[in-house]
Write an enzyme that holds these catalytic residues in place. Structure first.
Site, PDB file in Angstrom:
ATOM      1  N   GLY A 166     -15.771 -71.125  35.036  1.00 50.45           N
ATOM      2  CA  GLY A 166     -17.025 -70.401  34.488  1.00 50.45           C
ATOM      3  C   GLY A 166     -18.082 -70.957  34.696  1.00 50.45           C
ATOM      4  O   GLY A 166     -18.373 -72.215  34.298  1.00 50.45           O
ATOM      5  N   HIS A 167     -19.091 -70.385  35.087  1.00 51.79           N
ATOM      6  CA  HIS A 167     -20.299 -71.153  35.429  1.00 51.79           C
ATOM      7  C   HIS A 167     -21.432 -70.292  34.650  1.00 51.79           C
ATOM      8  O   HIS A 167     -21.631 -69.044  34.820  1.00 51.79           O
ATOM      9  CB  HIS A 167     -20.622 -70.972  36.932  1.00 51.79           C
ATOM     10  N   LYS A 201     -21.618 -77.820  36.476  1.00 51.88           N
ATOM     11  CA  LYS A 201     -22.003 -77.688  37.599  1.00 51.88           C
ATOM     12  C   LYS A 201     -22.784 -76.806  38.252  1.00 51.88           C
ATOM     13  O   LYS A 201     -23.683 -76.938  38.979  1.00 51.88           O
ATOM     14  CB  LYS A 201     -20.680 -77.944  38.491  1.00 51.88           C
ATOM     15  N   GLN A 225     -13.835 -76.443  38.485  1.00 52.25           N
ATOM     16  CA  GLN A 225     -13.034 -77.393  37.695  1.00 52.25           C
ATOM     17  C   GLN A 225     -13.600 -78.762  37.991  1.00 52.25           C
ATOM     18  O   GLN A 225     -14.652 -79.198  38.055  1.00 52.25           O
ATOM     19  CB  GLN A 225     -11.460 -77.225  37.985  1.00 52.25           C
ATOM     20  N   ASP A 269     -16.308 -78.201  33.360  1.00 56.58           N
ATOM     21  CA  ASP A 269     -17.442 -77.846  32.243  1.00 56.58           C
ATOM     22  C   ASP A 269     -18.166 -78.805  32.269  1.00 56.58           C
ATOM     23  O   ASP A 269     -18.894 -79.280  30.985  1.00 56.58           O
ATOM     24  CB  ASP A 269     -16.730 -77.351  31.193  1.00 56.58           C
TER      25      ASP A 269
HETATM   26  P1  IMP Z   1      -5.306 -72.673  35.265  1.00 55.72           P
HETATM   27  O1  IMP Z   1      -6.486 -73.141  36.435  1.00 55.72           O
HETATM   28  O2  IMP Z   1      -5.558 -71.256  34.762  1.00 55.72           O
HETATM   29  O3  IMP Z   1      -3.937 -72.654  35.840  1.00 55.72           O
HETATM   30  O4  IMP Z   1      -5.317 -73.797  34.151  1.00 55.72           O
HETATM   31  C1  IMP Z   1      -4.822 -74.955  34.563  1.00 55.72           C
HETATM   32  C2  IMP Z   1      -5.647 -76.199  33.423  1.00 55.72           C
HETATM   33  O5  IMP Z   1      -6.866 -76.168  33.973  1.00 55.72           O
HETATM   34  C3  IMP Z   1      -5.853 -75.499  32.086  1.00 55.72           C
HETATM   35  O6  IMP Z   1      -5.821 -76.867  31.112  1.00 55.72           O
HETATM   36  C4  IMP Z   1      -7.155 -75.109  32.114  1.00 55.72           C
HETATM   37  O7  IMP Z   1      -7.860 -75.035  30.476  1.00 55.72           O
HETATM   38  C5  IMP Z   1      -8.032 -75.925  33.152  1.00 55.72           C
HETATM   39  N1  IMP Z   1      -9.045 -75.171  33.830  1.00 55.72           N
HETATM   40  C6  IMP Z   1      -9.069 -74.388  34.670  1.00 55.72           C
HETATM   41  N2  IMP Z   1     -10.295 -73.815  35.113  1.00 55.72           N
HETATM   42  C7  IMP Z   1     -11.123 -74.723  34.197  1.00 55.72           C
HETATM   43  C8  IMP Z   1     -12.498 -74.750  34.171  1.00 55.72           C
HETATM   44  O8  IMP Z   1     -13.091 -73.907  34.938  1.00 55.72           O
HETATM   45  N3  IMP Z   1     -13.107 -75.465  33.280  1.00 55.72           N
HETATM   46  C9  IMP Z   1     -12.242 -76.312  32.400  1.00 55.72           C
HETATM   47  N4  IMP Z   1     -11.023 -76.397  32.530  1.00 55.72           N
HETATM   48  C10 IMP Z   1     -10.298 -75.492  33.582  1.00 55.72           C
END
Ligand code: IMP
Length: 451
Positions: free
Chosen positions: A39-40, A15, A235, A12
């Protein structure tokens, strides 16, 4: 050349705005890891596009590739493509045949595991996005995954489902002790025939639309033809499964090395290009895990966090969850710059910090009586770190559009001092400064494609 965009913090960082901006100079935009957990938000001429899977460059009409390192939920992919088409765009999106598919049972298992962890009171739930990311990468590593190529071959798909699905059923029923009820979504998620019918049809659509590619071969050819390639990391560094805050991480590698592994373009091609770290001017975290500079100490800090959260729109793009807020943390940035080998950084959300009464930056930590300048390797040690802060001058609200147009020198002096302090501390030049969400609201000092 290649440009790799990497999140420097916890995801977040904004990017999408930079990928979108520099993506205009690229011919191909490649995602190399993750899936629809990303999420973009891209804002184009006041119109907002929220994308989870389709590479951000699609809003500009650039070819978007989901590389072999991605995990793809084809339903999300088609929904996003159809939505963009309805809004008058014509996205050109290709998917690596080696990429793994997020199956409905992966999403169910993601939810169950988080619930079980939440119930055991050990504080070990990760706070995942529930998109099935972890379980899909588990199956990839366990050599029981289903790949995009398998959707194109119905017999192979059936064979793989017949191997994997009974194992998943047993996991739910025998390990977690839960029932798979008849007739609902959960039951279909574990029904070989239903899955086969649905995913073979998805394979047909992928084939009809000519969407699948041998990613390595495709990118190699595009590069040979002189095309510019942008790698869009999702991420961030501190939720990287190898270099992040394990176990509060995602199950892939957002860091720059994965651009090569997750696409099949050699490390020399990636290393020969630019690697730009995207930094948010403060910190936000969605999900569990330590955050040493978190603004949660007292009512004043919580009020400040609320203000920043509201002003910065700090609510998860995918889940809508309010994000935790903290001051900028330089040990985290040092680690990110080293792991990915940043050639430059872009600092976003500088407008959000305008008008504050105080401004702090964490320059190091105190741990067991020692001062350290980077992030410890274990969560337990990181949790015990006390931040050491530098206080910097604050700046007043400014007109973002006017500053973006006039350039870097039009930023308030204290904002420039803040940026230069950060650049010095991590020994990396600033390429761009984000002063608002719109693509135009970016002050560009260097376009990496011109380097
Ligand atoms: P997962 O990727 O859904 O398995 O989540 C694992 C961890 O990564 C959690 O803490 C999520 O909140 C975090 N996470 C996954 N994708 C994002 C993103 O795009 N932005 C911020 N945090 C993320």
């Amino acid at each position: 050349m290649t440009l790799t965009i990497v999140g420097s913090q916890l995801g977040d960082e904004g990017k999408g705005a930079l990928v979108d901006r520099w993506g205009g100079d690229a011919d191909v935009v490649v995602r190399y890891q993750g899936g629809d957990n990303a999420g973009h938000t891209v804002v184009e001429g006041g119109v907002e596009y929220k994308l989870s899977l389709v590479p951000s460059g699609a809003v500009r009409g650039t070819t978007g590739i989901l590389g072999n390192g991605c995990v793809v939920n084809p339903k999300t992919l088609f929904t996003e493509i159809d939505d963009l088409r309805e809004r008058g765009l014509d996205p050109d999106v290709r998917v690596a045949r080696r990429a793994h598919v997020i199956m409905p049972y992966h999403r169910v298992l993601d939810g169950i595991e988080e619930e079980v962890k939440a119930d055991d009171d050990a504080g070990d739930e990760v706070g995942t996005t529930g998109r099935g990311i972890g379980p899909t990468y588990e199956d990839k590593a366990g050599r029981r995954g289903i790949r995009i190529a398998d959707l194109l071959a119905p017999d192979v798909l059936r064979e793989k489902l017949e191997y994997a699905v009974p194992q998943k059923r047993a996991l739910v029923e025998d390990v977690y002790g839960l029932e798979i009820e008849g007739g609902d979504d959960r039951a279909e998620a574990f029904d070989v025939d239903a899955l086969h019918e649905e995913f073979a049809a998805i394979g047909e659509r992928l084939a009809d639309e000519g969407m699948t590619v041998n990613c390595s071969d495709y990118l190699h050819r595009r590069r040979e033809a002189g095309d510019e390639i942008l790698f869009e990391g999702a991420q961030g560094t501190h939720i990287d499964i190898d270099h992040g805050n394990y176990p509060f991480v995602t199950s892939s590698n957002p860091t720059a090395g994965a651009a090569s592994v997750g696409s099949g373009l050699g490390v020399t091609a990636v290393g020969d290009g630019e690697v730009v770290g995207i930094v948010k001017a403060y910190l936000s975290r969605v999900g569990e895990g330590p955050l040493p500079t978190e603004l949660d100490g007292d009512a004043d800090e919580e009020a400040l966090a609320d203000d920043i959260r509201e002003k910065g729109g700090e609510f998860g793009t995918v889940t809508g969850r309010p994000r935790r807020i903290g001051w900028l943390d330089l040990p985290m940035l040092r680690h990110a710059a080293r792991v990915s080998g940043f050639t430059g950084v872009a600092v976003n959300h500088v407008d959000v910090l305008a008008g504050l009464d105080e401004l702090k930056v964490c320059t190091g930590y105190e741990l067991d009586g020692e001062e350290i300048d980077t992030v410890p390797t274990t969560t337990e040690r990181w949790e015990r770190c006390e931040p050491v802060f530098a206080e910097l001058d604050t700046w007043a609200e400014f007109d973002s559009a006017a500053v973006a147009e006039a350039g870097y020198d039009a930023l308030p002096e204290a904002a420039r001092e803040y940026l230069e302090f950060v650049a010095d501390e991590i020994d990396t030049p600033i390429y761009a400064v984000g002063v608002g969400p719109d693509r135009e609201e970016t002050v560009e000092l260097t376009n990496p494609f011109d380097e």
